[in-house]
Structure formats: C-alpha cells, structure tokens
Design a protein around this motif. Structure first.
Motif, mmCIF file in Angstrom:
data_model
loop_
_atom_site.group_PDB
_atom_site.id
_atom_site.type_symbol
_atom_site.label_atom_id
_atom_site.label_comp_id
_atom_site.label_asym_id
_atom_site.label_seq_id
_atom_site.Cartn_x
_atom_site.Cartn_y
_atom_site.Cartn_z
ATOM 1 N N CYS A 13 1.349 9.295 -22.808
ATOM 2 C CA CYS A 13 1.563 10.562 -23.525
ATOM 3 C C CYS A 13 2.192 11.603 -22.604
ATOM 4 O O CYS A 13 3.106 12.321 -23.016
ATOM 5 C CB CYS A 13 0.247 11.069 -24.106
ATOM 6 S SG CYS A 13 -0.335 10.102 -25.521
ATOM 7 N N TYR A 40 -1.641 5.934 -30.296
ATOM 8 C CA TYR A 40 -0.660 7.011 -30.174
ATOM 9 C C TYR A 40 0.602 6.681 -30.986
ATOM 10 O O TYR A 40 1.125 7.520 -31.715
ATOM 11 C CB TYR A 40 -0.295 7.254 -28.703
ATOM 12 C CG TYR A 40 0.902 8.152 -28.544
ATOM 13 C CD1 TYR A 40 0.798 9.512 -28.836
ATOM 14 C CD2 TYR A 40 2.136 7.647 -28.156
ATOM 15 C CE1 TYR A 40 1.907 10.345 -28.731
ATOM 16 C CE2 TYR A 40 3.237 8.475 -28.039
ATOM 17 C CZ TYR A 40 3.116 9.819 -28.331
ATOM 18 O OH TYR A 40 4.212 10.636 -28.225
ATOM 19 N N TRP A 80 0.902 19.317 -21.257
ATOM 20 C CA TRP A 80 0.744 17.866 -21.221
ATOM 21 C C TRP A 80 0.481 17.338 -19.812
ATOM 22 O O TRP A 80 -0.001 16.242 -19.640
ATOM 23 C CB TRP A 80 1.983 17.184 -21.814
ATOM 24 C CG TRP A 80 3.238 17.454 -21.053
ATOM 25 C CD1 TRP A 80 3.747 16.709 -20.017
ATOM 26 C CD2 TRP A 80 4.135 18.546 -21.232
ATOM 27 N NE1 TRP A 80 4.908 17.280 -19.548
ATOM 28 C CE2 TRP A 80 5.171 18.408 -20.281
ATOM 29 C CE3 TRP A 80 4.172 19.638 -22.109
ATOM 30 C CZ2 TRP A 80 6.221 19.327 -20.188
ATOM 31 C CZ3 TRP A 80 5.227 20.536 -22.017
ATOM 32 C CH2 TRP A 80 6.226 20.382 -21.064
#
Length: 136
Positions: A96, A66, A119
């Motif tokens: 994340c 990431y 998300w």
C-alpha cells in the motif's frame, strides 16, 4: 478473510463506525467528514485535501484484500483496520505504501493525519521491522 461477513465490504460487526467517527471529530487535522455507507468516507483535512477512506473489519488484511477493495471501490487513499482483533500483513502495508495508500489501525491513522505523505507513516516497531527486511 472477513471477521464477520464473507461478502464485500466486510461490514462492521457492530453495524456502525461510531468509534472511528468520534476519533475523527476530535482530531485537530480533520476539518470535515462525509459518510458514503459501507465504511467508505471522505475525510477533509484542515490543509484542504480530501482522503477517501475505507474502514475494514477484515480479520487478516493482505495484498489480495487490498486488490479487492480497489476493484470494488476504485481509488482509495486510506484503509483502516477498525477492530482490535483484526490486523494486516506487513507486506500489505508495504504494498500500500508503494501505491501511496495508507494502511493503518485506527491509532496509527491518528499520527499519520499530521503528515502530507500520510501513507509513509510507520510506528517505531514497523520502521525496525522494515529495515530488517531491507524494505527501507
């Protein structure tokens, strides 16, 4: 670790993203999609916002991967693991989420697109696991 290429951006094994594109064209919450190449897309939802999406075929996507994505591409709203044989680490998903970035397999994205806070979308199994870890 890449499933096909050890160089960023871990390109599609098949050389295209047809499956992703077909799913997005059929999704009721997707108004338009623009490809930038290398698995990078702008996905505009019917509610008017645009998500910057990166499609990855990284065998085991973790926090380090990431960080590499952000280093190379800048701001990303969504990372899609676009392969049945690839996946992501639970801690990467949680990392994340904390950055308001969705990390999903393609099927998970389909549900997440209905949420303003995309998300935060979790499967039932993920919710159970994260609760056991004390992350929720």
């Amino acid at each position: 670790m890449s499933a096909y290429s050890e160089t960023f951006p871990w390109p599609s094994h098949y050389g295209h993203y047809n499956f992703f594109e077909a799913r997005m064209k059929q999704h009721s919450k997707v108004a338009s999609m623009k490809a930038h190449g290398g698995g990078l897309y702008d996905l505009t939802r019917t509610q008017g916002d645009t998500l910057r999406v990166f499609i990855c075929e990284c065998y085991a996507f973790g926090v380090a991967e990431y960080m590499e994505v952000v280093k190379n591409l800048g701001h990303i709203d969504v990372v899609i693991i676009n392969s049945a044989w690839c996946g992501y680490a639970p801690d990467a998903k949680f990392h994340c989420r904390e950055a308001n970035v969705g990390l999903f397999k393609i099927g998970e994205l389909m549900g997440a697109l209905y949420r303003d806070d995309h998300w935060r979308h979790l499967t039932n199994d993920q919710k159970e696991y994260y609760k056991k870890q004390g992350w929720l």
